[in-house]
Every structure is written in structure tokens, then in C-alpha cells.
Design an enzyme around this catalytic site. Structure first.
Site, PDB file in Angstrom:
ATOM      1  N   GLY A  11      48.376  12.564  52.630  1.00 49.32           N
ATOM      2  CA  GLY A  11      47.692  11.761  51.247  1.00 49.32           C
ATOM      3  C   GLY A  11      48.403  10.590  50.488  1.00 49.32           C
ATOM      4  N   ALA A  22      56.845  -3.876  57.349  1.00 49.50           N
ATOM      5  CA  ALA A  22      58.179  -3.569  57.894  1.00 49.50           C
ATOM      6  C   ALA A  22      58.307  -3.483  58.976  1.00 49.50           C
ATOM      7  CB  ALA A  22      59.087  -2.898  56.307  1.00 49.50           C
ATOM      8  N   ARG A  25      56.542  -6.060  61.613  1.00 49.83           N
ATOM      9  CA  ARG A  25      57.675  -7.781  61.729  1.00 49.83           C
ATOM     10  C   ARG A  25      59.010  -7.492  62.011  1.00 49.83           C
ATOM     11  NH1 ARG A  25      55.824 -10.850  55.971  1.00 49.83           N
ATOM     12  NH2 ARG A  25      53.293 -11.501  57.047  1.00 49.83           N
ATOM     13  N   ARG A  72      43.698  13.515  56.928  1.00 49.17           N
ATOM     14  CA  ARG A  72      43.796  14.671  57.613  1.00 49.17           C
ATOM     15  C   ARG A  72      43.061  15.192  58.811  1.00 49.17           C
ATOM     16  NH1 ARG A  72      44.916  15.633  51.604  1.00 49.17           N
ATOM     17  NH2 ARG A  72      46.924  15.222  51.161  1.00 49.17           N
ATOM     18  N   ASP A 103      55.619  16.224  55.506  1.00 47.25           N
ATOM     19  CA  ASP A 103      56.088  17.252  55.993  1.00 47.25           C
ATOM     20  C   ASP A 103      55.006  17.758  57.827  1.00 47.25           C
ATOM     21  OD1 ASP A 103      58.115  17.883  55.057  1.00 47.25           O
ATOM     22  OD2 ASP A 103      57.775  19.517  53.972  1.00 47.25           O
ATOM     23  N   THR A 125      55.060  10.121  50.266  1.00 44.87           N
ATOM     24  CA  THR A 125      54.959  11.001  49.496  1.00 44.87           C
ATOM     25  C   THR A 125      54.689  10.931  47.627  1.00 44.87           C
ATOM     26  OG1 THR A 125      54.307  12.960  48.335  1.00 44.87           O
ATOM     27  CG2 THR A 125      56.021  12.783  50.456  1.00 44.87           C
ATOM     28  N   ILE A 126      53.816  10.422  46.988  1.00 48.24           N
ATOM     29  CA  ILE A 126      54.107  10.243  45.458  1.00 48.24           C
ATOM     30  C   ILE A 126      55.056  11.702  45.173  1.00 48.24           C
ATOM     31  CG2 ILE A 126      51.974   8.877  44.760  1.00 48.24           C
ATOM     32  CD1 ILE A 126      51.232  11.038  43.399  1.00 48.24           C
ATOM     33  N   ASP A 127      55.425  12.764  46.087  1.00 50.97           N
ATOM     34  CA  ASP A 127      55.692  14.164  45.354  1.00 50.97           C
ATOM     35  C   ASP A 127      57.367  14.670  45.311  1.00 50.97           C
ATOM     36  OD1 ASP A 127      52.899  15.068  44.956  1.00 50.97           O
ATOM     37  OD2 ASP A 127      52.758  15.959  47.128  1.00 50.97           O
ATOM     38  N   ASP A 129      58.618  15.962  47.737  1.00 42.89           N
ATOM     39  CA  ASP A 129      59.177  16.725  48.229  1.00 42.89           C
ATOM     40  C   ASP A 129      59.157  16.694  49.125  1.00 42.89           C
ATOM     41  OD1 ASP A 129      56.528  16.449  49.192  1.00 42.89           O
ATOM     42  OD2 ASP A 129      55.746  18.295  48.205  1.00 42.89           O
ATOM     43  N   ARG A 162      48.896  16.148  16.647  1.00 42.80           N
ATOM     44  CA  ARG A 162      48.280  16.900  17.765  1.00 42.80           C
ATOM     45  C   ARG A 162      49.446  17.515  18.943  1.00 42.80           C
ATOM     46  NH1 ARG A 162      42.261  14.351  18.846  1.00 42.80           N
ATOM     47  NH2 ARG A 162      41.539  15.449  18.156  1.00 42.80           N
ATOM     48  N   MET A 169      51.086  15.753  39.120  1.00 41.25           N
ATOM     49  CA  MET A 169      50.735  16.196  40.478  1.00 41.25           C
ATOM     50  C   MET A 169      52.002  16.671  40.526  1.00 41.25           C
ATOM     51  SD  MET A 169      48.164  13.897  42.169  1.00 41.25           S
ATOM     52  CE  MET A 169      46.214  14.201  42.664  1.00 41.25           C
ATOM     53  N   GLY A 170      52.115  16.564  41.881  1.00 42.32           N
ATOM     54  CA  GLY A 170      53.335  17.535  42.487  1.00 42.32           C
ATOM     55  C   GLY A 170      53.006  18.478  43.483  1.00 42.32           C
ATOM     56  N   ARG A 171      51.559  18.725  43.788  1.00 44.46           N
ATOM     57  CA  ARG A 171      51.876  20.023  44.868  1.00 44.46           C
ATOM     58  C   ARG A 171      52.106  21.240  44.357  1.00 44.46           C
ATOM     59  NH1 ARG A 171      49.222  19.547  49.798  1.00 44.46           N
ATOM     60  NH2 ARG A 171      49.883  17.669  50.311  1.00 44.46           N
ATOM     61  N   GLU A 223      50.812  20.417  38.403  1.00 42.16           N
ATOM     62  CA  GLU A 223      49.933  20.422  38.611  1.00 42.16           C
ATOM     63  C   GLU A 223      50.010  22.740  39.306  1.00 42.16           C
ATOM     64  OE1 GLU A 223      47.709  18.963  41.821  1.00 42.16           O
ATOM     65  OE2 GLU A 223      49.470  18.076  42.415  1.00 42.16           O
ATOM     66  N   GLN A 252      47.444   9.286  39.062  1.00 43.55           N
ATOM     67  CA  GLN A 252      49.070   8.936  40.070  1.00 43.55           C
ATOM     68  C   GLN A 252      49.115   9.085  40.876  1.00 43.55           C
ATOM     69  OE1 GLN A 252      50.947  12.564  38.694  1.00 43.55           O
ATOM     70  NE2 GLN A 252      48.476  12.876  38.371  1.00 43.55           N
TER      71      GLN A 252
HETATM   72  P1  ADP Z   1      51.591  15.536  54.574  1.00 44.88           P
HETATM   73  O1  ADP Z   1      52.197  14.908  56.639  1.00 44.88           O
HETATM   74  O2  ADP Z   1      51.407  14.325  53.416  1.00 44.88           O
HETATM   75  O3  ADP Z   1      52.571  16.446  54.599  1.00 44.88           O
HETATM   76  P2  ADP Z   1      49.531  17.429  55.612  1.00 44.88           P
HETATM   77  O4  ADP Z   1      50.267  18.350  55.781  1.00 44.88           O
HETATM   78  O5  ADP Z   1      47.391  17.686  55.322  1.00 44.88           O
HETATM   79  O6  ADP Z   1      49.929  16.173  55.058  1.00 44.88           O
HETATM   80  O7  ADP Z   1      49.445  16.574  57.268  1.00 44.88           O
HETATM   81  C1  ADP Z   1      48.665  15.242  57.919  1.00 44.88           C
HETATM   82  C2  ADP Z   1      48.314  15.821  59.521  1.00 44.88           C
HETATM   83  O8  ADP Z   1      49.232  16.229  60.197  1.00 44.88           O
HETATM   84  C3  ADP Z   1      47.520  16.963  59.430  1.00 44.88           C
HETATM   85  O9  ADP Z   1      46.210  16.378  59.169  1.00 44.88           O
HETATM   86  C4  ADP Z   1      47.703  17.238  60.733  1.00 44.88           C
HETATM   87  O10 ADP Z   1      46.569  15.928  61.648  1.00 44.88           O
HETATM   88  C5  ADP Z   1      48.471  16.732  61.145  1.00 44.88           C
HETATM   89  N1  ADP Z   1      49.769  17.867  61.188  1.00 44.88           N
HETATM   90  C6  ADP Z   1      49.696  18.692  60.097  1.00 44.88           C
HETATM   91  N2  ADP Z   1      50.830  20.103  60.723  1.00 44.88           N
HETATM   92  C7  ADP Z   1      50.400  20.199  62.081  1.00 44.88           C
HETATM   93  C8  ADP Z   1      50.725  21.092  63.059  1.00 44.88           C
HETATM   94  N3  ADP Z   1      51.656  21.789  62.839  1.00 44.88           N
HETATM   95  N4  ADP Z   1      51.208  20.565  64.313  1.00 44.88           N
HETATM   96  C9  ADP Z   1      50.334  19.213  64.276  1.00 44.88           C
HETATM   97  N5  ADP Z   1      50.061  18.182  63.770  1.00 44.88           N
HETATM   98  C10 ADP Z   1      49.546  18.614  62.340  1.00 44.88           C
HETATM   99  O1  F6P Z   2      50.850  15.024  48.451  1.00 45.34           O
HETATM  100  C1  F6P Z   2      50.458  13.534  47.527  1.00 45.34           C
HETATM  101  C2  F6P Z   2      49.603  14.833  46.608  1.00 45.34           C
HETATM  102  O2  F6P Z   2      48.658  13.748  45.153  1.00 45.34           O
HETATM  103  C3  F6P Z   2      49.848  15.798  45.625  1.00 45.34           C
HETATM  104  O3  F6P Z   2      50.457  15.868  44.563  1.00 45.34           O
HETATM  105  C4  F6P Z   2      48.074  16.413  45.021  1.00 45.34           C
HETATM  106  O4  F6P Z   2      48.446  18.294  45.100  1.00 45.34           O
HETATM  107  C5  F6P Z   2      47.472  16.269  46.478  1.00 45.34           C
HETATM  108  O5  F6P Z   2      48.270  15.294  47.043  1.00 45.34           O
HETATM  109  C6  F6P Z   2      46.367  16.210  46.398  1.00 45.34           C
HETATM  110  O6  F6P Z   2      45.381  16.196  47.583  1.00 45.34           O
HETATM  111  P1  F6P Z   2      44.039  15.412  48.048  1.00 45.34           P
HETATM  112  O7  F6P Z   2      43.686  13.414  47.351  1.00 45.34           O
HETATM  113  O8  F6P Z   2      43.610  15.817  49.085  1.00 45.34           O
HETATM  114  O9  F6P Z   2      43.401  15.617  46.924  1.00 45.34           O
END
Ligand code: ADP
Ligand code: F6P
Length: 320
Positions: A11, A22, A25, A72, A103, A125-127, A129, A162, A169-171, A223, A252
């Protein structure tokens, strides 16, 4: 290390552009060639590259989103996709990569590092997390957006006596809900880390506050906990107070990054290139005690982020 790549993955988050700037450069100032990789790991597989110079990153520090686009990439998770990505690196001379994401993106960065392309992860990530870091690029901007939106909601909520239930958000993490809930003075904050009971945590709190003259209420909920329309109807039925549900959604994720996001993204981008320039990979840049540090990716992925229970208690003590 002669050429470094930079990509954004997962995201998008405000401040990613400041990090790209950064990295670019800093790399150029160290005499490195810098290559932008479009649309995350998909762009690496497809060889969708952009030769970066000092001016490629002009006028982006104040922009949300990511100039390199993001994606992704299910294909990258397969051995075949990974091999294609490595081939592109070899053919185009990419020796190492700064990966801005969460992650999931770190797991990909680790796989590449293990196959001879050193990668450094930056938390975007905005979360907020990501366990290894106190702060992720984008969190502050998202919080300010949520705060501004709920301040507006408060005007109409108050005018009609009301209750507003606001889903943020926050996953699976309650950091956005908790911090924004405090900032807007929410009567109740509902987060995945703490189980909630509608009668005790919402209805009776609203009734107690009503007893001292309060007539309008804001409930902030992360969420993926429950259906907020159903929750609103339930609150209205039990309290007799007209209740509306608002899902803030992807608004957000947008907007011009705040000072905090621009500065931290710049520091983290600089730090990532310092590591890459030494040929160091399989690490993530993080914030600890307000300082920029780095960890081994596996160590980082094993860490657990504690939920700030005290902040949660404070939120509820002062909002009644
Ligand atoms: P975020 O980086 O925000 O956690 P995702 O979990 O969607 O988002 O991961 C982003 C991308 O990183 C995935 O679409 C995939 O290409 C790669 N990725 C995720 N998990 C793995 C994994 N276990 N091994 C290799 N690549 C991965
Ligand atoms: O990880 C950032 C985030 O905006 C979460 O807060 C949310 O659950 C998710 O991504 C939404 O993902 P998508 O843009 O695929 O709907």
C-alpha cells in the site's frame, strides 16, 4: 556496489516520495547510479525501470502517493518470478535495492538478499504496524487526515445531538484508531488488540456521559472488527440516540505528507543508502528511541510490537 535500485511496494503511504528522493540524491552524492523500479516487484520482473538523476526527484517531497507507483506482486512470490527479477538485476546492473514497504515487502527483500542482491527495507505504511520500528512513514499524515475528517464530522454530529461511529484503517492494528481517537476526543476507541463489549464499552459510557450533560458522541473503530452500519443501528436501538456510520476509507492514504513524515522518510532514505553503499543487505531501517537504527530482516520479522495499553486507558479516562 555501483548501481542501486529503489522501489515502493504494498500500500502507498504519504512520505514515500520523500524517501525515494532521499535514496536517489544520497546515492548520486555517493557516486552511485540510481535506478527507479516502477510498480514494486512487478516492475522488477518486467524490467520497468527509470534512470534517476538529481532532477528526477524534484518537486515530489510535498506529494502523497509514490512517483514510482506501487503494486502487490503475486508472481514475485513464486521461484520463477523471483528468478526473472534476479535476471533483470543482472542484465541491468542493479547491485542492490532500497525497498520501501511493509512486512510483506521485507520478505521479498530478504529473498532477493539471499540470492545475491542485497536489499534494505524502509518502513512505509500508514498503519504503523511494523514491529521493529516505533514509526512508519505515512502514519502521521494519515492521523492528521483522520483528525481533520472527524473534526468535520463533529460539527454535524453535535448540531444534531447524534452519535457518529467512524471506521478508520489499520488493517489488523489499532494504532491509527487509538491515536486519532485521542486527538478527536472520541468517547470510545475500539481496537483489535482489546476485546470490546458493546454494553460496557459503548452504551454505558454514553449513558454516563449523558448524565453529565453530553449530547453528542464520537466512536472510533478500527476496520475489520465488525460491520459499522450494524453497530450504529445497535447503538441507536439501545440508546435512542440517532447514530450514523462513516467509513473514512482510502482518503486516509492520500495527501501531502506532514513535516514528521518528510523528515523521517529523508533520514531513513539516507540511512538505507549508507548501508547499501557498503554492500550490506538483508536489513531494515527502523526508529528506536527517536533514533534511526537498522536490524536484520529475520530478526525484525520475528519482533512483536507491544500495544500501548496505558495510552488506551488514558484515551478512555479523559473522554467521558
Ligand atoms: P506490505 O509490504 O505492505 O506488507 P504485502 O504483504 O502486500 O504488502 O507485500 C508486498 C509484496 O511483497 C507482495 O505483493 C509480494 O510481491 C512481496 N511478498 C510478500 N510476501 C512475500 C514472501 N513471503 N516472499 C516473497 N515476496 C513476498
Ligand atoms: O496497509 C495500508 C492499508 O491502507 C490498510 O490500512 C488497509 O487495510 C489496506 O492497506 C487496504 O488495502 P487496499 O488498498 O488494497 O484496499
Amino acid at each position: 556496489m555501483r548501481t542501486i535500485g529503489v522501489l515502493t511496494s504494498g500500500g502507498d503511504a504519504p512520505g514515500m516520495n520523500a524517501a525515494i528522493r532521499a535514496v536517489t540524491r544520497t546515492g548520486i552524492s555517493m557516486g552511485l547510479r540510481v535506478v527507479g523500479i516502477r510498480r514494486g516487484y512487478n516492475g522488477l520482473i518486467a524490467g520497468d525501470l527509470l534512470e534517476m538523476n538529481l532532477r528526477s526527484v524534484s518537486d515530489i517531497i510535498h506529494r502523497g502517493g509514490t512517483m514510482l507507483f506501487t503494486a502487490r506482486s503475486p508472481e514475485f512470490k513464486t521461484e520463477e518470478g523471483m528468478q526473472k527479477a534476479i535476471r533483470v538485476c543482472r542484465e541491468t546492473g542493479i547491485d542492490g535495492i532500497a525497498v520501501i514497504g511493509g512486512d510483506g515487502s521485507y520478505r521479498g527483500a530478504s529473498d532477493l538478499s539471499a540470492r545475491g542482491i542485497p536489499c534494505i527495507g524502509l518502513p512505509g505504511t500508514i498503519d504503523n504496524d511494523i514491529a521493529c520500528t516505533e514509526y512508519t512513514i505515512g502514519f502521521d499524515t494519515a492521523l492528521n487526515t483522520v483528525m481533520q475528517m472527524i473534526d468535520r464530522l463533529r460539527d454535524t454530529t453535535e448540531s444534531h445531538d447524534r452519535c457518529s461511529v467512524v471506521e478508520v484503517m489499520g488493517r489488523d492494528a489499532g494504532y491509527i484508531a487509538l491515536h486519532s481517537g485521542i486527538a478527536v476526543g472520541a468517547t470510545t476507541v475500539i481496537v483489535p488488540e482489546v476485546p470490546f463489549d458493546i454494553e460496557k464499552d459503548i452504551i454505558s459510557r454514553m449513558q454516563t456521559a449523558q448524565g453529565s450533560g453530553k449530547k453528542h458522541f464520537i466512536i472510533v473503530i478500527c476496520e475489520n472488527i465488525c460491520n459499522v452500519s450494524d453497530l450504529s443501528q445497535d447503538i441507536e436501538k439501545r440508546t435512542g440516540i440517532e447514530t450514523r456510520a462513516t467509513i473514512l476509507g482510502h482518503v486516509q492514504r492520500g495527501g501531502s505528507p506532514t513535516v514528521r513524515d518528510r523528515v523521517i522518510a529523508s533520514q531513513m532514505g539516507f540511512h538505507a543508502v549508507e548501508l547499501l553503499a557498503k554492500g550490506i543487505g538483508n536489513r531494515v531501517v527502523a526508529m528506536k528511541d527517536d533514533h534511526i537504527v537498522d536490524y536484520d530482516i529475520f530478526e525484525a520479522l520475528r519482533m512483536k510490537k507491544p500495544f500501548d495499553r496505558q495510552l488506551f486507558e488514558i484515551a478512555h479516562t479523559i473522554s467521558i
